[in-house]
Design a protein around this motif. Structure first.
Motif, mmCIF file in Angstrom:
data_model
loop_
_atom_site.group_PDB
_atom_site.id
_atom_site.type_symbol
_atom_site.label_atom_id
_atom_site.label_comp_id
_atom_site.label_asym_id
_atom_site.label_seq_id
_atom_site.Cartn_x
_atom_site.Cartn_y
_atom_site.Cartn_z
ATOM 1 N N LYS A 104 -1.510 0.897 -9.212
ATOM 2 C CA LYS A 104 -2.774 0.189 -9.047
ATOM 3 C C LYS A 104 -2.562 -1.311 -8.866
ATOM 4 O O LYS A 104 -3.302 -1.974 -8.129
ATOM 5 N N LYS A 105 -1.542 -1.849 -9.525
ATOM 6 C CA LYS A 105 -1.223 -3.266 -9.368
ATOM 7 C C LYS A 105 -0.785 -3.557 -7.937
ATOM 8 O O LYS A 105 -1.239 -4.527 -7.310
ATOM 9 N N ILE A 165 18.615 6.320 -8.163
ATOM 10 C CA ILE A 165 17.150 6.398 -8.177
ATOM 11 C C ILE A 165 16.538 5.361 -7.231
ATOM 12 O O ILE A 165 17.152 4.343 -6.912
ATOM 13 N N ASN A 166 15.314 5.653 -6.814
ATOM 14 C CA ASN A 166 14.526 4.723 -6.020
ATOM 15 C C ASN A 166 13.778 3.808 -6.992
ATOM 16 O O ASN A 166 12.789 4.222 -7.608
ATOM 17 N N PRO A 167 14.194 2.553 -7.143
ATOM 18 C CA PRO A 167 13.596 1.693 -8.173
ATOM 19 C C PRO A 167 12.161 1.278 -7.870
ATOM 20 O O PRO A 167 11.475 0.756 -8.747
ATOM 21 N N VAL A 168 11.697 1.505 -6.646
ATOM 22 C CA VAL A 168 10.296 1.220 -6.323
ATOM 23 C C VAL A 168 9.386 2.236 -7.010
ATOM 24 O O VAL A 168 8.277 1.908 -7.436
ATOM 25 N N VAL A 169 9.861 3.456 -7.179
ATOM 26 C CA VAL A 169 9.030 4.556 -7.685
ATOM 27 C C VAL A 169 9.424 4.988 -9.093
ATOM 28 O O VAL A 169 8.577 5.434 -9.870
ATOM 29 N N TYR A 170 10.699 4.835 -9.459
ATOM 30 C CA TYR A 170 11.198 5.387 -10.719
ATOM 31 C C TYR A 170 11.820 4.312 -11.610
ATOM 32 O O TYR A 170 12.337 3.294 -11.131
ATOM 33 N N ASP A 171 11.798 4.577 -12.902
ATOM 34 C CA ASP A 171 12.596 3.869 -13.895
ATOM 35 C C ASP A 171 13.613 4.857 -14.451
ATOM 36 O O ASP A 171 13.372 6.082 -14.446
ATOM 37 N N TRP A 172 14.742 4.341 -14.922
ATOM 38 C CA TRP A 172 15.736 5.202 -15.567
ATOM 39 C C TRP A 172 15.539 5.095 -17.073
ATOM 40 O O TRP A 172 15.651 4.003 -17.641
ATOM 41 N N SER A 173 15.225 6.207 -17.704
ATOM 42 C CA SER A 173 14.919 6.195 -19.128
ATOM 43 C C SER A 173 15.472 7.447 -19.793
ATOM 44 O O SER A 173 15.236 8.570 -19.313
ATOM 45 N N ASN A 174 16.213 7.238 -20.889
ATOM 46 C CA ASN A 174 16.775 8.356 -21.665
ATOM 47 C C ASN A 174 17.570 9.318 -20.789
ATOM 48 O O ASN A 174 17.451 10.542 -20.900
ATOM 49 N N GLY A 175 18.341 8.743 -19.881
ATOM 50 C CA GLY A 175 19.241 9.551 -19.067
ATOM 51 C C GLY A 175 18.581 10.307 -17.939
ATOM 52 O O GLY A 175 19.174 11.249 -17.404
ATOM 53 N N ALA A 176 17.371 9.930 -17.563
ATOM 54 C CA ALA A 176 16.682 10.642 -16.485
ATOM 55 C C ALA A 176 15.769 9.683 -15.725
ATOM 56 O O ALA A 176 15.372 8.634 -16.242
ATOM 57 N N LEU A 193 0.839 -1.205 0.000
ATOM 58 C CA LEU A 193 0.000 0.000 0.000
ATOM 59 C C LEU A 193 0.869 1.248 0.000
ATOM 60 O O LEU A 193 0.625 2.190 -0.772
ATOM 61 N N ARG A 194 1.881 1.270 0.844
ATOM 62 C CA ARG A 194 2.776 2.441 0.907
ATOM 63 C C ARG A 194 3.525 2.623 -0.411
ATOM 64 O O ARG A 194 3.729 3.755 -0.878
ATOM 65 N N GLN A 195 3.960 1.525 -1.016
ATOM 66 C CA GLN A 195 4.649 1.625 -2.299
ATOM 67 C C GLN A 195 3.725 2.175 -3.381
ATOM 68 O O GLN A 195 4.142 3.004 -4.206
ATOM 69 N N ALA A 196 2.463 1.734 -3.372
ATOM 70 C CA ALA A 196 1.499 2.234 -4.367
ATOM 71 C C ALA A 196 1.300 3.739 -4.226
ATOM 72 O O ALA A 196 1.290 4.479 -5.221
ATOM 73 N N ILE A 197 1.158 4.193 -2.994
ATOM 74 C CA ILE A 197 0.973 5.636 -2.751
ATOM 75 C C ILE A 197 2.229 6.396 -3.159
ATOM 76 O O ILE A 197 2.160 7.509 -3.700
ATOM 77 N N SER A 198 3.403 5.810 -2.918
ATOM 78 C CA SER A 198 4.674 6.456 -3.275
ATOM 79 C C SER A 198 4.746 6.749 -4.763
ATOM 80 O O SER A 198 5.289 7.782 -5.182
ATOM 81 N N ILE A 199 4.209 5.836 -5.578
ATOM 82 C CA ILE A 199 4.204 6.056 -7.028
ATOM 83 C C ILE A 199 3.151 7.094 -7.414
ATOM 84 O O ILE A 199 3.383 7.953 -8.275
ATOM 85 N N ALA A 200 1.998 7.041 -6.760
ATOM 86 C CA ALA A 200 0.867 7.899 -7.158
ATOM 87 C C ALA A 200 1.099 9.370 -6.858
ATOM 88 O O ALA A 200 0.684 10.243 -7.633
ATOM 89 N N VAL A 201 1.729 9.677 -5.731
ATOM 90 C CA VAL A 201 1.907 11.083 -5.341
ATOM 91 C C VAL A 201 3.083 11.662 -6.127
ATOM 92 O O VAL A 201 4.247 11.333 -5.878
ATOM 93 N N ASP A 202 2.771 12.541 -7.047
ATOM 94 C CA ASP A 202 3.732 13.061 -8.027
ATOM 95 C C ASP A 202 4.447 14.297 -7.470
ATOM 96 O O ASP A 202 3.966 15.427 -7.619
ATOM 97 N N ARG A 221 9.021 8.704 -13.272
ATOM 98 C CA ARG A 221 8.106 8.081 -12.321
ATOM 99 C C ARG A 221 7.341 6.949 -13.006
ATOM 100 O O ARG A 221 6.898 7.085 -14.141
ATOM 101 N N LYS A 222 7.187 5.841 -12.299
ATOM 102 C CA LYS A 222 6.481 4.694 -12.850
ATOM 103 C C LYS A 222 5.030 5.066 -13.165
ATOM 104 O O LYS A 222 4.450 5.948 -12.520
ATOM 105 N N PRO A 223 4.407 4.394 -14.144
ATOM 106 C CA PRO A 223 3.014 4.722 -14.500
ATOM 107 C C PRO A 223 2.044 4.319 -13.400
ATOM 108 O O PRO A 223 2.345 3.476 -12.552
#
Length: 737
Positions: free
Chosen positions: A505-506, A484-495, A441-450, A498-500
């Motif tokens: 929701k998953k 980066i925090n891999p729970v919340v972010y992906d590394w893409s194009n040098g930056a 639940l905490r991980q899901a909220i971590s991704i959602a709060v932008d 935030r995960k979708p």
């Protein structure tokens, strides 16, 4: 004379007065400062909140250290220009190198493992010839006795402020003054905010606190509640005065971070004479205390303490002087920051801080040149700052016209949203299954709060999203892909991206709340956010948070309360989700990671772990890391500890703030330093340029008055002509034939 003409003539005179006064005085009509200060070597700034404590044993707030750091001198200080932050001697001759003892008091090699150390000893040698500011506490009569140490009630009757004590004196700084201040940490009436922590490390300090408490209790029983407590009568085993210029501090075990405390006002000297002077009966009732009238050896001394209006510091005439640094980091020479290398400091004679509770008056005075520097509020940000195509911040065209400069730096701080790990929903402390549900639940909220959006909307871009508790500039912080925090972010194009929301929701479904519905009860998931925020801007922020949770169909109910009630909820563990922040005391990862150390839980120990997070894995890593010096091995341990925190997500990591400061071209040698506060001595004011610019920006525009005078003259002309005809006619009528 007609009444109409009289009124018009009076109006003309009223309009003419300001023109004549301006022409005669040559002064600026809106100058808020005394005419006698014009052209003087003075720094003008402001403060928004009155300082509560100026006694170094109590003072701990940033709005207080702005003043105390210019007055008190601890043994060590930070290099003004070097980054990472580097300790250098203050009033100490050199950086003390600790030595170590085993349980039998035998000296150990410097490379010994921390677990083998029973006692750490810091031996500090002082510079000679350091003098205190002039003060009545040091004044003596012709016989050599202190003039003001045995004042009667009648002696105090006519003395209400420090200036009423006409005699003053000084003396040289001694090692005993540092020992006395360390004893004051344990004073039962002073309630030092660091006594709990220091009692864990300084040998005998805990027992010393108990001794002083017993002595104070005995005084209260005798009816002497306010009697002066002579700390010199009670020995502290962990502090030893070797000679006039040398003292030792003994610590339990290993605590390498202690060197940073030696750069803080808590460990600045307080002389016995000053404590004795202010400790006399009747002094406190008149606010004659060290908390109101600080006494130090630093470059400045407080000469006016009117926190509801103005605070004034002036050059300490007894200050020994220091030289401006001759080296810094890359780019400092090009920025002009080494132009004063080797010059004697301080450069500025007087500091005037004016209370400004409202942002707009403060901003207008800065634009008029009456404040030398200024922060930037949300209301004035667009007027002051523009971003380039690369996203770099710069000043607007309006600011450039006045040669106003911008200084930016990432604060050694973090702001976060915390989960109370004792709460059954977000903490899930009951069993392993519920803990795993709560973690997802905490991980899901971590991704959602932008937080990228939050920084853009509410901070005007002044911040960077946090990947862990560690901000840039602190050992252990990693940048780029490996940071980066891999729970919340992906590394893409040098930056970092935030995960979708689908990932959030998953996780939410895996936590047992598909589409925000509790699978066990069928009820919507409602979470509670305890806040102290008030006002229109706060309402916008809270509504934003609610929208972030709504993105994954979770309801966030805001529970506003006053600050005292909020603190009580945090202490008792009754808050579910809350917002908090931390600014570093010193530049070490221990000073951030301890905020999540299990044994320092808020409910358990009344310490700073407000989330009440506990993890045997993290606690072990923290305890292994905390007393190590910076090394590759320490970095590996920090990496593992941060990985554990990211996985458990006891916080939404939030953001690290960026500080933006505007300053005028006449304000020189300005470099942000987010750890040190004794920085005014390095700075310089170009008085001639300031006076020239103030005059240019505040020259009265008199043409509207001139136009009004012309209109009034034209309006009055018929009346004047009529009056003259009337006078001539009257004169003829009264003249004999």
């Amino acid at each position: 004379m007609s009444s109409t003409f009289t009124r018009r003539l009076q109006a003309w005179r009223l309009l003419a007065v300001p023109l004549m006064l301006a022409g005669c005085s040559g002064s600026m009509w809106n100058d808020p400062y005394p005419a006698a200060d014009a052209g003087q070597n003075i720094l003008y700034s402001s403060f928004a909140e009155r300082p509560k404590h100026l006694d170094p044993v109590q003072s701990y707030s940033s709005n207080e250290i702005t003043f105390t750091a210019q007055i008190y001198e601890p043994p060590l200080q930070y290099h003004y220009l070097k980054r990472p932050y580097t300790l250098i001697p203050g009033v100490a001759e050199a950086i003390p190198q600790p030595y170590f003892l085993d349980a039998k008091g035998r000296r150990l090699p410097a490379s010994v493992a921390a677990r083998e150390i029973a006692t750490t000893v810091y031996e500090i040698r002082l510079k000679r010839g350091v003098l205190y500011q002039p003060h009545p506490a040091f004044a003596r009569d012709a016989a050599g006795h202190f003039r003001y140490h045995a004042l009667s009630e009648s002696d105090l009757a006519a003395r209400n402020v420090l200036a009423d004590f006409t005699a003053s004196g000084t003396r040289e700084l001694k090692a005993q003054d540092f020992a006395y201040q360390i004893k004051r940490l344990a004073h039962p009436r002073l309630h030092s905010p660091i006594i709990g922590l220091m009692s864990e490390y300084i040998v005998g300090l805990k027992e010393y606190s108990e001794t002083l408490k017993a002595a104070n209790d005995a005084a209260v029983k005798r009816g002497e509640r306010d009697a002066w407590l002579d700390l010199g009568k009670y020995a502290l085993s962990g502090v030893e005065v070797v000679d006039d210029y040398t003292y030792r501090i003994k610590l339990k075990g290993s605590y390498p971070q202690f060197q940073y405390w030696l750069a803080m006002p808590f460990f600045a000297p307080v002389p016995y004479e000053v404590d004795r002077f202010f400790g006399q009966p009747g002094m406190a009732k008149k606010n004659l205390t060290l908390d109101w009238y600080p006494v130090g050896t630093g470059p400045y001394m407080l000469t006016e303490n009117n926190p509801n209006r103005q605070m004034v510091l002036e050059r300490n005439p007894n200050f020994r002087g220091e030289t401006y640094p001759a080296e810094g980091e890359a780019g400092d020479a090009e920025a002009g920051l080494l132009a004063d290398a080797g010059q004697r400091m301080p450069f500025i004679d007087k500091l005037v801080f004016t209370l400004e509770k409202e942002g707009i008056p403060r901003w207008n005075k800065f634009l008029q040149g009456y404040y030398d520097n200024s922060g930037i509020s949300s209301d004035t940000f667009d007027q002051a700052v523009r971003f380039g195509v690369e996203g770099e911040a710069g000043v607007s065209a309006t600011m450039r016209e006045r040669d106003i400069r911008l200084s930016t730096s990432v604060g050694v701080a973090t702001y976060y949203m915390g989960f109370n790990m004792l709460d059954p929903v977000v903490g899930g402390a009951a069993d392993a299954v519920s803990r795993e549900r709560a973690r997802k639940l905490r991980q899901a909220i971590s991704i959602a709060v932008d937080y990228e959006e939050y920084i853009s909307i509410f901070q005007n871009g002044r911040g960077i999203p946090a990947q862990s508790p560690l901000p840039p500039g602190i050992f252990g912080f990693r940048d780029g892909a490996e940071g980066i925090n891999p729970v919340v972010y992906d590394w893409s194009n040098g930056a970092a991206r935030r995960k979708p929301l689908e990932a959030a929701k998953k996780l939410l479904a895996e936590a047992g709340y598909p589409n925000g519905i509790d699978a066990r009860t069928g009820a919507p998931l409602v979470l509670y956010f305890d806040v102290t925020a008030r006002g229109a801007e706060a309402k916008s922020i809270l509504e934003w948070y609610q929208r972030q949770f709504e993105k994954i169909n979770v309801q966030l109910q805001v529970r506003p309360t006053d600050y005292n009630r909020f603190q009580d909820k945090i202490r008792k563990g009754n808050a579910q989700i809350f917002e908090w922040g931390w600014h570093a005391d010193y530049p070490d990862p221990e000073n951030f990671l301890f905020l999540l150390h299990g044994p320092q839980g808020k409910v358990k120990s009344a310490d700073e772990n407000a989330s009440n997070y506990t993890s045997p894995e993290f606690d072990h890593l923290f305890e292994e890391m905390k007393n190590m010096t910076n090394s590759p091995q320490r970095q590996v341990i920090i990496d593992h500890a941060v990985e554990t925190l990211r996985r458990d997500a006891p916080w939404l990591w939030g953001y690290h703030p960026k500080d933006y400061v505007l300053y005028h071209a006449w304000y020189r040698n300005l470099k942000p330093n987010k750890i040190a506060y004794n920085t005014v001595k390095y700075q310089r004011i170009d008085n001639a340029l300031r006076a020239q610019q103030r005059r240019a920006w505040n020259t009265p525009q008199w043409w509207p008055f001139a136009l009004l005078l012309a209109v009034l003259a034209a309006f009055a002309a018929p009346a004047v002509a009529s009056w003259r005809r009337h006078e001539i006619k009257t004169a003829r009528a009264t003249t004999p034939a």
